[in-house]
Design an enzyme around this catalytic site. Structure first.
Site, PDB file in Angstrom:
ATOM      1  N   SER A   8       0.854  -1.193   0.000  1.00 35.54           N
ATOM      2  CA  SER A   8       0.000   0.000   0.000  1.00 35.54           C
ATOM      3  C   SER A   8       0.885   1.236   0.000  1.00 35.54           C
ATOM      4  O   SER A   8       1.617   1.487   0.960  1.00 35.54           O
ATOM      5  CB  SER A   8      -0.883   0.019   1.249  1.00 35.54           C
ATOM      6  N   HIS A  33      -1.424  -1.573  -4.129  1.00 37.28           N
ATOM      7  CA  HIS A  33      -2.659  -1.166  -3.447  1.00 37.28           C
ATOM      8  C   HIS A  33      -2.665   0.359  -3.305  1.00 37.28           C
ATOM      9  O   HIS A  33      -1.721   0.951  -2.788  1.00 37.28           O
ATOM     10  CB  HIS A  33      -2.687  -1.864  -2.085  1.00 37.28           C
ATOM     11  N   ASP A  35      -4.680   3.452  -1.838  1.00 37.27           N
ATOM     12  CA  ASP A  35      -5.687   3.805  -0.829  1.00 37.27           C
ATOM     13  C   ASP A  35      -6.227   5.215  -1.015  1.00 37.27           C
ATOM     14  O   ASP A  35      -5.525   6.196  -0.753  1.00 37.27           O
ATOM     15  CB  ASP A  35      -5.066   3.713   0.568  1.00 37.27           C
ATOM     16  N   MET A  37      -8.813   8.090   0.167  1.00 37.51           N
ATOM     17  CA  MET A  37      -9.628   8.484   1.332  1.00 37.51           C
ATOM     18  C   MET A  37     -10.233   9.858   1.083  1.00 37.51           C
ATOM     19  O   MET A  37      -9.539  10.759   0.622  1.00 37.51           O
ATOM     20  CB  MET A  37      -8.746   8.550   2.574  1.00 37.51           C
ATOM     21  N   HIS A  66      -8.452   1.056  -3.788  1.00 40.33           N
ATOM     22  CA  HIS A  66      -9.317   0.818  -2.625  1.00 40.33           C
ATOM     23  C   HIS A  66      -9.966   2.158  -2.278  1.00 40.33           C
ATOM     24  O   HIS A  66      -9.330   3.031  -1.693  1.00 40.33           O
ATOM     25  CB  HIS A  66      -8.452   0.268  -1.469  1.00 40.33           C
ATOM     26  N   MET A  68     -11.970   4.358  -0.202  1.00 39.24           N
ATOM     27  CA  MET A  68     -12.597   4.605   1.105  1.00 39.24           C
ATOM     28  C   MET A  68     -13.321   5.943   0.974  1.00 39.24           C
ATOM     29  O   MET A  68     -12.909   6.975   1.510  1.00 39.24           O
ATOM     30  CB  MET A  68     -11.518   4.628   2.194  1.00 39.24           C
ATOM     31  N   MET A 137     -11.390  -5.761   5.964  1.00 35.43           N
ATOM     32  CA  MET A 137     -10.529  -4.835   6.704  1.00 35.43           C
ATOM     33  C   MET A 137     -10.178  -5.475   8.041  1.00 35.43           C
ATOM     34  O   MET A 137     -11.068  -5.955   8.755  1.00 35.43           O
ATOM     35  CB  MET A 137     -11.246  -3.498   6.942  1.00 35.43           C
ATOM     36  N   ASP A 175      -6.419  -6.221   4.962  1.00 35.98           N
ATOM     37  CA  ASP A 175      -5.802  -4.896   4.911  1.00 35.98           C
ATOM     38  C   ASP A 175      -5.803  -4.260   6.298  1.00 35.98           C
ATOM     39  O   ASP A 175      -6.874  -4.004   6.868  1.00 35.98           O
ATOM     40  CB  ASP A 175      -6.630  -4.041   3.928  1.00 35.98           C
TER      41      ASP A 175
HETATM   42  C1  DX5 Z   1      -6.198   1.595   5.998  1.00 31.43           C
HETATM   43  C2  DX5 Z   1      -5.698   1.389   4.565  1.00 31.43           C
HETATM   44  C3  DX5 Z   1      -4.583   0.420   4.515  1.00 31.43           C
HETATM   45  C4  DX5 Z   1      -3.349   0.854   5.191  1.00 31.43           C
HETATM   46  C5  DX5 Z   1      -2.561  -0.348   5.620  1.00 31.43           C
HETATM   47  O1  DX5 Z   1      -7.120   2.571   6.027  1.00 31.43           O
HETATM   48  O2  DX5 Z   1      -6.719   0.868   3.773  1.00 31.43           O
HETATM   49  O3  DX5 Z   1      -4.282  -0.026   3.210  1.00 31.43           O
HETATM   50  O4  DX5 Z   1      -2.587   1.700   4.410  1.00 31.43           O
HETATM   51  O5  DX5 Z   1      -1.543   0.135   6.379  1.00 31.43           O
HETATM   52  P1  DX5 Z   1      -0.714  -0.710   7.400  1.00 31.43           P
HETATM   53  O6  DX5 Z   1      -0.186  -1.888   6.642  1.00 31.43           O
HETATM   54  O7  DX5 Z   1       0.331   0.237   7.812  1.00 31.43           O
HETATM   55  O8  DX5 Z   1      -1.637  -1.124   8.514  1.00 31.43           O
HETATM   56 ZN    ZN Z   2      -6.417  -0.272   1.708  1.00 33.47          ZN
END
Ligand code: DX5
Ligand code: ZN
Length: 224
Positions: A8, A33, A35, A37, A66, A68, A137, A175
């Site tokens: 990620s 990956h 992420d 947000m 991904h 979010m 998750m 994740d």
């Molecule tokens: C959480 C994200 C993850 C995150 C994982 O909100 O979706 O992908 O970056 O991070 P680590 O591996 O540091 O827990």
């Molecule tokens: Zn993620």
């Protein structure tokens, strides 16, 4: 079963994001990956389409977006255009999950359905045939570097049973909070796509990558 480590880039060093991505590619990563947000579905804000578009030409890895993001159906076209290979949406964020999965497939991309730790597996009951991957998750989404929530391990086991009962080979991605000490727990529970951010990106990306993927094989080098 095929196992994949999906780094990620949320934990990458954005000063030299391209170099960090090339480092995991060199290690053999097949999935990256990404992420996203929105500051609404999750408290924090990360990055979006322009960043994806700019890293797209760097590699031919599978870019797994991904989202979010609340009502992610609004952004499927944009992420497809930016170069995502797969788009994972949260069941909790979709008023019409079934329709959003169709939207993703209509763009020729792979679908993923993500569930927060407290969301029951039953929300998947009527979309199994439309989900190429299910993302469980293992932390509450929103930040990297959190601790894995132990109750999610049983959820992974339950999902693996349900998929087996239906004869499905849908991937189970996990994740959050996965590192050298917790990766065996999720693998033993039945996950096969392992997202890791803070455990990969850091001083020794290549060493971290090797250490984590070593868990995919036993001491004789055979796949688990
Ligand atoms: C959480 C994200 C993850 C995150 C994982 O909100 O979706 O992908 O970056 O991070 P680590 O591996 O540091 O827990
Ligand atoms: Zn993620």
């Amino acid at each position: 079963m095929e196992y994949y480590l999906a780094p990620s880039i949320l934990s990458a060093d954005f000063k030299h994001l391209g170099d960090d991505i090339l480092a995991v590619k060199e290690c053999g990563a097949k999935i990256l990956h990404f992420d996203v947000m929105d500051g609404w579905f999750v408290p924090s804000i990360s990055f979006g389409m322009p960043v994806l578009a700019s890293i797209r030409p760097l590699t031919d890895m599978f870019y797994d977006a991904h989202l979010m993001v609340q009502d992610p159906g609004r952004y499927i076209d944009d992420f497809a255009k930016a170069g995502a290979d797969g788009i994972t949406v949260h069941a909790e964020a979709c008023g019409h999950l079934d329709r959003v999965l169709d939207q993703i497939h209509d763009k020729g991309l792979k679908t993923g359905v993500a569930l927060n730790p407290a969301t029951p597996l039953s929300v998947l009951d009527y979309v199994y045939d439309k989900a190429d991957m299910i993302l469980l998750m293992t932390v509450n989404p929103g930040f990297g570097g959190q601790k894995l929530i132990p109750a999610t391990l049983d959820k992974i086991r339950q999902l693996r049973l349900r998929l087996d009962e239906r004869g499905l080979s849908t991937w189970i991605e996990v994740d959050g909070g996965i590192h050298d000490e917790t990766i065996d727990l999720v693998l033993d529970a039945g996950a096969n796509v392992i997202v890791a951010g803070s455990a990969v990106f850091g001083a020794d990306i290549r060493g971290n990558y090797r250490k984590l993927t070593a868990h995919f094989t036993n001491s004789k080098g055979e796949e688990r």
